[in-house]
Design an enzyme around this catalytic site. Structure first.
Site, PDB file in Angstrom:
ATOM      1  N   LYS A 188       0.865  -1.184   0.000  1.00 37.75           N
ATOM      2  CA  LYS A 188       0.000   0.000   0.000  1.00 37.75           C
ATOM      3  C   LYS A 188       0.897   1.227   0.000  1.00 37.75           C
ATOM      4  CE  LYS A 188      -3.819   2.080   2.643  1.00 37.75           C
ATOM      5  NZ  LYS A 188      -4.654   1.991   3.865  1.00 37.75           N
ATOM      6  N   SER A 210      -9.596   2.143   2.994  1.00 37.04           N
ATOM      7  CA  SER A 210      -8.707   2.864   2.109  1.00 37.04           C
ATOM      8  C   SER A 210      -7.719   1.971   1.359  1.00 37.04           C
ATOM      9  CB  SER A 210      -7.926   3.914   2.907  1.00 37.04           C
ATOM     10  OG  SER A 210      -7.085   3.273   3.849  1.00 37.04           O
ATOM     11  N   SER A 225      -9.709  -0.131   7.258  1.00 36.19           N
ATOM     12  CA  SER A 225      -9.145  -0.094   5.898  1.00 36.19           C
ATOM     13  C   SER A 225      -8.501  -1.372   5.394  1.00 36.19           C
ATOM     14  CB  SER A 225      -8.140   1.039   5.790  1.00 36.19           C
ATOM     15  OG  SER A 225      -8.838   2.241   5.620  1.00 36.19           O
TER      16      SER A 225
END
Ligand code: GLN
Length: 488
Positions: free
Chosen positions: A79, A154, A178
């Site tokens: 990420k 997210s 997330s």
């Protein structure tokens, strides 16, 4: 042979790499090609063939020298909240466009020591603020199960990449859901460990008392492998990392479900939970009962309060954390400005997106003199009560189970830019986050439009092993985690 490399689990791929049936370079090339082929998903923000292949060659050399590191040669994508030396690190923000970190985040370094090869950097909501990945400054990510839908957020790029078999596994971060929510929306498995299990060093900070790193992969077994490599104390770089020895979570797998007490909070089945989600969760609970688990009704009475509490505390911490982006030392700086104050103003006005700015303003407000007691202090008190509710619940059960989110993944643009609609959808992941508890999502069925539904499992502090075992037990008996979206 390499045609189905992407269908192998991390465990299987690692074994083939060790057995030299496939080289790390071949594996890296295979996944790089797939990632390029499916670029329209928008999952990756950065791919760098040379950097990845250099790491893969180093992994091949380690394999040749007899190194037995558990993830040797396995491609893992990160990420873009984790800083990396070999790739840009943007946090999904224009503020950090083209930013290169001089060091690797601890989690990235630990995975590399375990042998992982960095495949690239994954799209996410700007500074991890969001639930749909639509807050990324670099465009949304499409859900591989239905490209007209969001992948969740997210960590949307992480979930989409793993679901589409562009990467065998990915890292994610979870502040209020997330990892769990995008895992649920994309039909994969993800775990957020106990707060403090993994070092936050090099994770671009959102809300420091909540932020945690965790793995996203296709099965609990793969998550256990990755999590074992990611955790451990980091006393020099993150004083909130727990002083607990690294654990091999794969050892927790294979235990019986017999007698496992599964607590089902009645508040997680209130109105507002869509019928398709409810049905899939009920089905999963029945499966657990078949496996010998016992269902116990419990109550988490302050579930609804988690939304206002979280959306005070997280922005408060964000407003402080994001004050470092001022255009002076690194990151974006406005091109035209007058004096220093004007430079700060323009830099922040141009560099941050709308949602980030809204949160900085909310956070600054709730911390300001005269409002601090009414909002921030009050929220901290209720946060403690929410954590206490969980401790009462864990006297009656071993794990807590319920939906991850009230619905399946919605359409891109479906919330019409209304941030409150996004916030409300976080209701079931926020309580565990506020308490700092480990939580995971495993795929347990399909709902409206053929979209995956995830079951959330929440454990008591440091019970990642128990959670992973419960997830693994389910996955040994079912094959939802093996289903893949069409065309991938
Ligand atoms: N959706 C939540 C938020 O926007 C959680 C995000 C996260 O866990 N990083 O803050």
């Amino acid at each position: 042979m390499s045609a189905d490399l992407h269908d192998l689990s991390v465990a299987e791929l690692a074994k083939k790499l060790q057995g030299r049936q496939v080289s790390a370079s071949e594996a890296a090339q295979h996944f790089l090609a797939r990632s390029r082929q499916h670029a329209t998903l928008g999952a990756f923000l950065a791919l760098d063939e040379e950097a990845t292949l250099a790491q893969a060659r180093a992994a091949d050399a380690r394999i040749a020298s007899g190194d037995r590191a558990p993830l040797l040669g396995v491609p893992v994508a990160h990420k873009d909240i984790f800083v990396t030396r070999d790739f840009p690190s943007t946090a999904g923000s224009k503020m950090l466009q083209d930013y290169r970190s001089p060091f690797d985040a601890t989690v990235v370094r630990k995975l590399a020591e375990a042998g992982a090869v960095t495949l690239g950097k994954l799209n996410c909501d700007e500074f991890a603020m969001g639930s749909s990945n639509e807050n990324s400054a670099y465009g949304p990510v499409k859900n591989p199960w239905d490209p007209s839908r969001i992948p969740g957020g997210s960590s949307g790029g992480s979930a989409a990449a793993v679901a589409a078999r562009l990467a065998p596994a990915a890292t994610g971060t979870d502040t209020g859901g997330s990892i769990r929510q995008p895992a649920s929306f994309c039909g994969i498995t993800g775990i957020k460990p106990t707060y403090g299990r993994a070092s936050r060093y090099g994770m671009i900070a959102y809300a420091s008392s909540l932020d945690q790193a965790g793995p996203m992969a296709r099965s609990a077994e793969d998550c256990a492998l990755l999590l074992s490599a990611m955790c451990g104390p980091d006393p020099d770089c993150d004083s909130t990392s727990l002083d607990l020895p690294a654990e091999d979570f794969t050892r927790a797998l294979g235990g019986s479900m017999e007698g496992l007490r599964i607590g089902v909070p009645k508040e997680f089945f209130a109105e507002g939970v869509a019928a398709d989600v409810r049905a899939a969760i009920e089905g999963a609970l029945r499966e657990y009962e078949k496996l010998g688990a016992r269902r116990v009704e419990i109550s988490l009475p302050r579930t609804e309060l988690a939304i206002p509490v979280y959306y005070i505390i997280a922005p408060a911490e964000a407003s402080s954390n994001l004050s470092r982006f001022d255009g002076v030392k690194f990151g974006y700086r406005a091109k035209k400005y007058g004096d220093l104050l004007d430079m700060y103003r323009k830099t922040r006005a141009e560099g941050f997106g709308e949602e980030v700015k809204a949160r900085i303003m909310i956070g600054t407000y709730v911390l300001s003199h005269g409002y601090y007691d009414a909002y921030y202090l009050q929220a901290q008190k209720v946060r403690r009560m929410i954590a206490d509710d969980f401790q009462r619940a864990f006297q009656q059960c071993d794990v807590i189970a319920g939906p991850v989110a009230p619905s399946v993944a919605w359409k891109l643009g479906g919330h019409g830019g209304d941030p409150l609609a996004d916030y409300l959808a976080d209701i079931f992941t926020l309580p565990g986050s506020l308490a700092g508890l480990p939580g995971m999502s495993i795929p347990v069925g399909f709902g409206e439009g053929g979209m995956p539904v995830g079951l959330q499992l929440i454990g008591n502090y440091f019970q990642e092993g128990r959670l992973l075992n419960a997830a693994h037990g389910f996955q040994q008996a079912t094959d939802f985690h093996l289903c893949k979206p069409e065309g991938f």
